[in-house]
Write a protein that holds these residues in place. Structure first.
Motif, PDB file in Angstrom:
ATOM      1  N   SER B   6       0.850  -1.187   0.000  1.00 42.85           N
ATOM      2  CA  SER B   6       0.000   0.000   0.000  1.00 42.85           C
ATOM      3  C   SER B   6       0.887   1.239   0.000  1.00 42.85           C
ATOM      4  O   SER B   6       1.926   1.269   0.654  1.00 42.85           O
ATOM      5  N   ASP B 135      -4.080   1.015  -2.695  1.00 42.13           N
ATOM      6  CA  ASP B 135      -4.093  -0.254  -1.984  1.00 42.13           C
ATOM      7  C   ASP B 135      -3.973  -1.369  -3.024  1.00 42.13           C
ATOM      8  O   ASP B 135      -4.917  -1.646  -3.766  1.00 42.13           O
ATOM      9  N   GLU B 137      -3.298  -4.684  -2.606  1.00 41.40           N
ATOM     10  CA  GLU B 137      -3.999  -5.912  -2.211  1.00 41.40           C
ATOM     11  C   GLU B 137      -5.448  -5.899  -2.718  1.00 41.40           C
ATOM     12  O   GLU B 137      -5.920  -6.837  -3.340  1.00 41.40           O
ATOM     13  N   ASN B 138      -6.135  -4.788  -2.449  1.00 41.98           N
ATOM     14  CA  ASN B 138      -7.554  -4.683  -2.832  1.00 41.98           C
ATOM     15  C   ASN B 138      -7.767  -3.977  -4.177  1.00 41.98           C
ATOM     16  O   ASN B 138      -8.910  -3.778  -4.591  1.00 41.98           O
ATOM     17  N   GLN B 139      -6.674  -3.594  -4.813  1.00 42.86           N
ATOM     18  CA  GLN B 139      -6.720  -2.962  -6.134  1.00 42.86           C
ATOM     19  C   GLN B 139      -7.670  -1.770  -6.179  1.00 42.86           C
ATOM     20  O   GLN B 139      -8.570  -1.699  -7.022  1.00 42.86           O
ATOM     21  N   VAL B 140      -7.430  -0.838  -5.267  1.00 41.14           N
ATOM     22  CA  VAL B 140      -8.306   0.330  -5.221  1.00 41.14           C
ATOM     23  C   VAL B 140      -7.505   1.581  -4.834  1.00 41.14           C
ATOM     24  O   VAL B 140      -6.572   1.508  -4.034  1.00 41.14           O
ATOM     25  N   ARG B 148     -13.499   5.888  -4.458  1.00 39.82           N
ATOM     26  CA  ARG B 148     -12.926   4.544  -4.441  1.00 39.82           C
ATOM     27  C   ARG B 148     -12.821   4.092  -5.903  1.00 39.82           C
ATOM     28  O   ARG B 148     -13.828   3.758  -6.525  1.00 39.82           O
ATOM     29  N   ALA B 150     -11.449   1.446  -8.458  1.00 39.72           N
ATOM     30  CA  ALA B 150     -10.851   0.116  -8.616  1.00 39.72           C
ATOM     31  C   ALA B 150      -9.935   0.100  -9.840  1.00 39.72           C
ATOM     32  O   ALA B 150     -10.204   0.784 -10.834  1.00 39.72           O
TER      33      ALA B 150
END
Lengths: 478, 203
Positions: B6, B135, B137-140, B148, B150
């Motif tokens: 991140s 982020d 990991e969460n691709q955002v 937010r 993505a």
């Protein structure tokens, strides 16, 4: 059962996949690796630190090109002259030491075969149809002209290839650029590729491998094909290719690294199968009418900023995209050009004939044909012709081209990348213009503040004669 | 490669389209045999202009750059990625990237995040005064507001980044498969091996 029709790219790709991971990433075998001094020292150093060897030194060829001065390399007594720039000298020395330390064939700065890596590869028969070819240089795309899948890589990838002879890649999408009809007299492969980039845009080929198709390419010399494929990267495509044919086989036969005898015949048999099958699908198709193409020049700071020589500098207002309007305004400011100025009124003080795009024998012949019996304009301060390799230089001299250049007021130089990217002493001064046969008109590319106009060798010669950008057709047949 | 998961912080709102690698690091900086110290030459031509976003005090040490379409076009020089890292940049957000640059960025642990132009425009606005978070990991991508966004990322590259994997080390473990390929190639396309031998025989 008949197999699914495949494109040329897919045939070469399939033949080189070592393994396919579940996520779609493929381990791809690399047949030929060309190495030069700028993008390799950090890779060799990393190998050394990790205690790794070069897996296949026999598939690797090293040659210096970017940093070398193009002024004479030996004194009249034959002794080798030192390189004044300490950093350039250190980078060149690193390659000279790394190549033998890792068992790699090395063509040194004084060998007659030395030249720009993308001129040397095909010229030596090291680059072959159907092979995967990489080099730490984006213009590796050039080798697609002989029917190879060839693309530029970064230094980490150079290290990866040195250590494993493979790369981790995902398959590219396929784009067909089909050119219909014939090129008009005075229109060269360089004009064609500049026009194509103007049509698809500098990011148009991102994610794609381009295959250039049509009779124009079948009739084109190998030199011309190398010029076209070379600039694929300026259209965003990492690679561009043209199906290999008899023209390519005739070009390669007897070259030093090319197969011979029975091996040659077997190779040609396979190479003949390297064509896009009827019914194969491309992800994208662009059709160009050759009749639309005129001698073409760039006006801005992106290779997509091109216009026919009869045209004018565009106004930012004509572009729909707001970001492009802003970019064009910035470009014109940098280039010192007012919208509406006819391209033929743009004066140039410098002429550069050379680079991996246009430094082969045909390019020099085309420029010499225009220059023969003429002189550069007095307002042209600096004009250099830089052959792509020592062998090109020798051949040009045998044909008397060097005399035509020097009689016209050009300097006749030693081979290297030279003023294309100005890493060596060949630079265009700030604020001055250069009519250049190279491939990039980026801000500062030919030196800080330098203004580049991309064009063909014949057009560069025409600009040298008149002192301004000129439609070469006006000087032909006079 | 170091692990990347991140990235949070200020983002330099450059916004420019077609930022080529000659702009990221001009050729005269390429004469080095090291990967270090290139930050001094990063974006040299842009930074010569007074009031350029790189030299605004708020963005000193910013880890993120926001740019326009086709970021990193042109040369294959990995020096562009090294120069960015050296000036502290570990992520770039743009509507599109050149193929070679995005590979070079990944190999150096720099996130190249692709978002649609309108989302990039929104981030350019937010970035003037606020930090941004990427982020992986969460691709955002998120902002201190409700944004937010993505993004897509190659699953293999994501895996390598999150786990700090060395690609060469991974490939060297595939040695048996490479050898099998080499043997098959030597059988079917034998002229591809040892071209240097041809050269000697031609001579």
């Amino acid at each position: 059962m008949a197999s699914k029709p495949r494109t040329l790219y897919e045939k070469i790709w399939d033949a080189h996949v070592v393994e396919r991971q579940d996520d779609g990433t493929c381990l791809v075998y690399i047949d030929r690796h060309l190495v030069h001094e700028v993008t390799s020292p950090q890779a060799f150093e990393a190998l050394r630190l990790a205690g790794r060897k070069v897996r296949r030194p026999d598939l690797t060829l090293a040659v210096p090109d970017h940093n070398l001065p193009t002024t004479p390399r030996t004194a009249p007594d034959g002794s080798r002259l030192p390189i004044a720039d300490k950093q350039s000298a250190a980078q060149l020395a690193a390659l000279e030491a790394n190549a033998p330390a890792f068992g790699i064939d090395y063509i040194d700065a004084f060998a007659p075969e030395q030249g720009i890596v993308h001129v040397v590869g095909p010229e030596q028969g090291f680059s072959l149809p159907g092979t995967t070819i990489v080099c730490g240089d984006s213009h590796t795309a050039a080798h697609g002209g002989i029917g190879a899948l060839a693309f530029g890589i970064g230094t980490s990838e150079v290290e990866h290839v040195l250590a494993t002879q493979t790369l981790l890649l995902r398959p590219s999408k396929t784009m067909e650029v089909r050119v219909e009809g014939e090129l008009s007299p005075g229109v060269t492969p360089k004009d064609l590729i500049l026009h194509i980039i103007g049509v698809i845009g500098t990011a148009g080929g991102t994610g794609y491998v381009i295959e250039y198709r049509g009779e124009v390419f079948e009739k084109m010399s190998v030199e011309g094909r190398l010029t076209v494929c070379n600039m694929s990267i300026e259209g965003g495509a990492r690679a561009g290719l043209i199906a290999p044919d008899q023209t390519v086989f005739d070009y390669l036969k007897g070259r030093p690294y090319a197969p011979q005898g029975e091996a040659w015949d077997k190779a040609v048999d396979w190479w003949r199968s390297l064509v896009t099958d009827d019914g194969a699908q491309f992800d994208k198709s662009v059709v160009i009418d050759a009749a639309d193409i005129e001698p073409t020049v760039s006006w801005g700071t992106s290779p997509e900023d091109v216009v026919a020589i009869g045209g004018t500098v565009p106004s930012p207002a004509v572009f729909e995209d707001a970001a492009k309007r802003e970019a064009v305004a910035k470009s014109l400011d940098y280039m010192g050009l007012a919208p509406g100025t006819p391209m033929e009124q743009v004066k140039v003080e410098n002429i550069f004939i050379g680079s991996c795009t246009n430094s082969r024998i045909e390019d020099l012949r085309a420029a010499a044909e225009v220059l023969k019996g003429r002189k550069k304009a007095a307002s042209v301060r600096w004009a250099i012709a830089v052959p792509g390799s020592g062998l090109v230089k020798r051949q040009a001299e045998e044909e008397g081209l060097d005399r035509i250049f020097t009689d016209a007021g050009f300097e006749w130089r030693e081979p290297g990348c030279s003023a294309c990217l100005a890493m060596n002493p060949d630079k265009v001064p700030p604020g001055e213009r250069c009519a250049s046969t190279s491939n990039r008109n980026f801000v500062g590319r030919q030196g800080p503040g330098a203004r580049t106009h991309l064009l063909s060798p014949a057009m560069a010669a025409a600009a040298a004669v008149t002192g301004h950008l000129t439609d070469v057709r006006k000087l032909m047949g006079e | 490669m170091e692990q990347v998961s991140s990235i949070s912080g200020r983002a330099i709102p450059l916004g420019l389209k077609n930022v080529d690698t000659d702009v990221i690091i001009p050729a005269h900086w390429l004469k080095t045999v090291s990967r270090e110290g290139l930050g001094k030459g990063a974006f040299e031509t842009i930074r010569q202009a007074p009031g350029n976003p790189f030299d605004v005090e708020d963005f000193a040490g910013a880890p993120i750059l926001i740019a326009g379409d086709n970021f990193g076009c042109g040369s294959s020089r990995e020096h562009a990625a090294w120069a960015m890292l050296d000036m502290g940049l570990t992520a770039v957000i743009a509507p599109s990237f050149s193929d070679i640059f995005s590979g070079n960025a990944f190999k150096n642990g720099i996130l190249a995040v692709e978002l649609p132009q309108e989302q990039v425009d929104r981030l350019l606005e937010v970035a003037k005064d606020h930090p941004i978070t990427i982020d992986l990991e969460n691709q955002v991508v998120t902002t201190p507001f409700q944004d937010r966004f993505a993004f897509e990322v190659d699953p293999f590259r994501k895996h390598c980044l999150l786990n700090g994997l060395d690609e060469i080390g991974l490939t060297l473990e595939r040695d048996a498969a490479i050898e099998t390929h080499e043997r098959a190639r030597a059988d079917s396309l034998p002229w591809l091996d040892a071209p240097t031998r041809n050269r000697r025989e031609h001579a």
